[in-house]
Design a protein around this motif. Structure first.
Motif, short mmCIF file in Angstrom:
data_model
loop_
_atom_site.label_atom_id
_atom_site.label_comp_id
_atom_site.label_asym_id
_atom_site.label_seq_id
_atom_site.Cartn_x
_atom_site.Cartn_y
_atom_site.Cartn_z
N VAL A 1 -3.90 32.51 46.59
CA VAL A 1 -4.04 33.19 45.30
C VAL A 1 -3.43 32.27 44.25
O VAL A 1 -2.25 31.92 44.34
CB VAL A 1 -3.32 34.55 45.28
CG1 VAL A 1 -3.55 35.25 43.94
CG2 VAL A 1 -3.75 35.42 46.43
N VAL A 2 -4.23 31.87 43.26
CA VAL A 2 -3.76 30.92 42.25
C VAL A 2 -3.94 31.55 40.87
O VAL A 2 -5.04 31.91 40.48
CB VAL A 2 -4.53 29.58 42.33
CG1 VAL A 2 -4.08 28.65 41.22
CG2 VAL A 2 -4.31 28.93 43.69
N GLY A 3 -2.82 31.68 40.16
CA GLY A 3 -2.85 32.24 38.81
C GLY A 3 -2.63 31.17 37.76
O GLY A 3 -1.80 30.26 37.95
N SER A 4 -3.36 31.24 36.66
CA SER A 4 -3.18 30.35 35.53
C SER A 4 -2.48 31.12 34.41
O SER A 4 -2.89 32.25 34.09
CB SER A 4 -4.53 29.83 35.02
OG SER A 4 -5.22 29.14 36.05
N PHE A 5 -1.45 30.52 33.82
CA PHE A 5 -0.63 31.21 32.84
C PHE A 5 -0.55 30.41 31.54
O PHE A 5 -0.67 29.18 31.54
CB PHE A 5 0.78 31.43 33.38
CG PHE A 5 0.83 32.38 34.55
CD1 PHE A 5 1.12 33.72 34.35
CD2 PHE A 5 0.59 31.93 35.84
CE1 PHE A 5 1.16 34.61 35.42
CE2 PHE A 5 0.62 32.80 36.91
CZ PHE A 5 0.91 34.15 36.70
N GLY A 6 -0.30 31.14 30.45
CA GLY A 6 -0.21 30.51 29.15
C GLY A 6 1.14 29.89 28.85
O GLY A 6 1.28 29.15 27.87
N SER A 7 2.16 30.18 29.69
CA SER A 7 3.48 29.62 29.47
C SER A 7 4.26 29.58 30.77
O SER A 7 3.96 30.32 31.72
CB SER A 7 4.26 30.45 28.44
OG SER A 7 4.62 31.71 28.99
N ALA B 1 9.12 42.85 44.15
CA ALA B 1 8.21 43.79 44.79
C ALA B 1 8.33 43.77 46.30
O ALA B 1 7.72 44.60 46.99
CB ALA B 1 6.78 43.50 44.37
N GLY B 2 9.08 42.81 46.83
CA GLY B 2 9.26 42.74 48.28
C GLY B 2 8.15 42.02 49.01
O GLY B 2 8.12 42.03 50.24
N VAL B 3 7.23 41.40 48.27
CA VAL B 3 6.17 40.63 48.90
C VAL B 3 6.73 39.25 49.25
O VAL B 3 7.33 38.59 48.40
CB VAL B 3 4.96 40.48 47.96
CG1 VAL B 3 3.88 39.62 48.62
CG2 VAL B 3 4.42 41.84 47.57
N THR C 1 0.29 31.61 48.83
CA THR C 1 -0.47 31.94 50.02
C THR C 1 0.23 33.08 50.75
O THR C 1 1.45 33.22 50.69
CB THR C 1 -0.61 30.75 51.00
OG1 THR C 1 0.69 30.30 51.39
CG2 THR C 1 -1.40 29.61 50.39
N VAL C 2 -0.57 33.88 51.41
CA VAL C 2 -0.07 34.86 52.39
C VAL C 2 -0.75 34.52 53.70
O VAL C 2 -1.87 34.01 53.71
CB VAL C 2 -0.35 36.31 51.96
CG1 VAL C 2 0.36 36.64 50.66
CG2 VAL C 2 -1.85 36.55 51.81
N ASP C 3 -0.07 34.78 54.82
CA ASP C 3 -0.66 34.34 56.09
C ASP C 3 -0.72 35.44 57.15
O ASP C 3 -0.96 35.15 58.32
CB ASP C 3 0.08 33.11 56.64
CG ASP C 3 1.54 33.38 56.99
OD1 ASP C 3 2.02 34.50 56.73
OD2 ASP C 3 2.18 32.46 57.53
N GLU C 4 -0.52 36.70 56.75
CA GLU C 4 -0.73 37.78 57.73
C GLU C 4 -2.21 37.93 58.01
O GLU C 4 -3.05 37.79 57.11
CB GLU C 4 -0.16 39.10 57.18
CG GLU C 4 1.35 39.15 57.06
CD GLU C 4 1.87 38.51 55.80
OE1 GLU C 4 3.10 38.46 55.62
OE2 GLU C 4 1.04 38.06 54.98
N ASP D 1 -4.07 40.85 47.65
CA ASP D 1 -4.42 41.71 46.51
C ASP D 1 -3.17 42.04 45.69
O ASP D 1 -3.21 42.04 44.45
CB ASP D 1 -5.05 43.02 47.00
CG ASP D 1 -6.45 42.83 47.56
OD1 ASP D 1 -7.06 41.77 47.29
OD2 ASP D 1 -6.92 43.72 48.29
N ALA D 2 -2.05 42.31 46.38
CA ALA D 2 -0.81 42.65 45.68
C ALA D 2 -0.31 41.48 44.86
O ALA D 2 0.13 41.65 43.70
CB ALA D 2 0.24 43.09 46.70
N VAL D 3 -0.36 40.27 45.42
CA VAL D 3 0.09 39.09 44.69
C VAL D 3 -0.79 38.87 43.46
O VAL D 3 -0.29 38.59 42.36
CB VAL D 3 0.09 37.85 45.60
CG1 VAL D 3 0.32 36.57 44.79
CG2 VAL D 3 1.15 37.97 46.69
N ALA D 4 -2.11 39.00 43.63
CA ALA D 4 -3.02 38.81 42.51
C ALA D 4 -2.74 39.83 41.40
O ALA D 4 -2.73 39.49 40.21
CB ALA D 4 -4.46 38.93 42.98
N ALA D 5 -2.50 41.08 41.78
CA ALA D 5 -2.21 42.13 40.79
C ALA D 5 -0.91 41.84 40.05
O ALA D 5 -0.83 42.03 38.82
CB ALA D 5 -2.15 43.48 41.49
#
Length: 486
Positions: A250-256, A270-272, A307-310, A320-324
């Motif tokens: 999961v790759v997020g792009s941020f403005g800062s 969140a405990g992830v 990355t998650v590996d479960e 999905d949780a990381v992306a959210a």
């Protein structure tokens, strides 16, 4: 593969006890001649070009000197011979793996023999039933990973230099890596080791069993000691099953940087627990893309790579949780990847960040580690340090465990920029400590972090370090001046 011999280590001669000798009083010509006779010709180099190449590691701006000689050990006996010779001759020994260190820990000092273990590359044993491997110190990290993968096992520690760094060097600095946020660092996978001590004696430390608490944990003491207490020549390494992992990226792009830092804090709280959570900023993105043309998002200020590996549905839910959480923190966009090829593509920018930046000029590498909740504030302070000192600072980070690598770039030959970079370096170290952090998360103290280590450890704890050093290396034969301020 060969089964490791159960023979005990060779018995040493009587320990050598001589008064310390100053390098200026040593007859280097005689020492070099004697060393050339001690070992086969192809294992000793006096070539000025080789001496220059092996005088330092990859740390910019760390001091080094010309060594007496470079020795390429091919066996434990070679290491023993060099250590005994150095002790008898009033010389010191600087052990070295692949020279990929970033703190000056393998830099030569006056009167030193540089002892390279890069030719000690045997994987002596892989035991699938007990899940361990025995390997010499010069084995490349990735070669070990591939060898154990062939029998369904996995060696998790994966420093960014895993394709070129040695496991002996990894152990000497307690190297981390991308997956250490979930799986831990090198120390967590070393069960035991064979070590050559400062008097030339050889000892076996640790165990091969899953558990064991006999005596002090001297194996753990050697890990991260940067060759100042003993020279690691062989390691017993714990392995994990390779099956049961299913990586999703999961790759997020941020403005800062601050938004990316808030995403890191949100994922943590969140405990992830991702198997990797890495950060690279605009300077890194543009440097990588200018070099490799990967089509990275130039509109983004910062990328956060997780990355998650479960396996199965659990892994999909975690992704999905990381992306959210990234979107909630203000991500401009989120990209997903599930196949091994997609994961490798998305993480390639992180792997290439440091060599890409080196193309822009000498890089002064930080290695601070702060509490994960302090990552946003530390990133903000790094930006202020860059602005206040008028230097370019690129940021890469093992963000999931708070290990940040601000990379300060100064143009070649610009002494004023170099001086400003040093001021920024010191300020970042001070800010890190003010936020409850440590001056090195995985690169080691070496030479570059000695002032910060003094402030962090304090005199009483430094006294404990000196007592241990004096007990194991009273004459200062092994890698003098490194790892802690003497």
């Amino acid at each position: 593969m060969d089964a490791r011999s159960s023979d005990a280590p060779p018995a040493p001669d009587a320990p050598i006890r001589l008064e310390p000798t100053e390098p200026e009083s040593i007859d280097l010509g005689a020492a070099r001649s004697a060393l050339a006779v001690l070992l086969p010709a192809d294992r000793v180099s006096l070539d000025p070009a080789v001496l220059a190449e092996y005088a330092h590691d990859d740390a910019e701006w760390a001091d080094f000197a010309e060594s007496v000689a470079v020795v390429f050990a091919e066996s434990v006996d070679d290491v023993v011979a060099v250590v005994r010779f150095a002790a008898a001759s009033g010389l010191s020994v600087v052990p070295r793996g692949a020279g990929t260190g970033l703190s000056g820990g393998a830099n030569a000092s006056a009167g030193a023999i540089v002892l390279s273990l890069e030719r000690m590359t045997r994987i002596v044993e892989v035991n699938p039933a007990e899940r361990y491997a025995v390997a010499e110190a010069g084995v490349i990290n990735d070669d070990l990973r591939q060898a154990v993968a062939a029998v369904g096992l996995w060696y998790p520690p994966d420093p960014a230099s895993y394709r070129i760094s040695t496991i002996g060097g990894n152990a000497a600095t307690n190297a981390g890596g991308i997956c250490c946020v979930k799986y831990g660092v090198t120390r967590d996978y070393v069960l035991g080791m064979r070590v050559v001590l400062a008097d030339g004696s050889v000892v076996d430390l640790g165990r091969r069993t899953a558990k064991g608490v006999t005596g002090y944990d001297l194996t753990a003491l050697m890990i991260g000691s940067e060759g100042t207490l003993g020279i690691i020549v062989e390691l017993i390494l714990k392995l994990l099953p390779l099956a049961g992992r299913e990586e999703r990226a999961v790759v997020g792009s941020f403005g800062s940087l601050e938004d990316a830092g808030r995403a890191v804090a949100a994922i943590t709280s969140a405990g992830v627990v991702p198997s990797a959570l890495e950060l690279i900023d605009r300077t890194c993105i543009e440097a990588v893309d200018a070099w490799q043309h990967l089509g990275l998002p130039h509109g983004a200020d910062t990328m956060l790579l997780a990355t998650v590996d479960e396996p199965g549905a659990v892994g999909a839910e975690r992704a999905d949780a990381v992306a959210a959480l990234m979107r909630d923190a203000g991500a401009l966009g989120v990209e997903r990847g599930a196949s091994p090829e997609e994961v490798d593509r998305l993480f390639l920018a992180r792997r290439l960040a440091y060599p890409s930046l080196e193309r822009l000029g000498p890089v002064l590498t930080e290695d601070i580690c702060v509490p994960r909740s302090a990552v946003p504030e530390m990133l903000a302070r790094i930006q202020r340090a860059a602005a206040d000192h008028d230097v370019v600072i690129a940021n890469i980070a093992h963000a999931g465990d708070g290990n940040l690598h601000p990379l300060i770039i100064a143009p070649e030959g610009d002494d004023a920029a170099k001086a400003r970079a040093k001021l920024a370096f010191d300020r970042i170290v001070d800010d890190c400590r003010a936020l409850g952090g440590t001056v090195t998360g995985e690169h080691g103290v070496g030479l570059l972090k000695l002032p910060g280590a003094r402030e962090e450890l304090g005199e009483r704890v430094l006294g404990m370090h000196r007592a241990i050093k004096d007990a194991l290396d009273p004459r200062g034969v092994l890698n003098p001046g490194k790892a802690f301020p003497e």
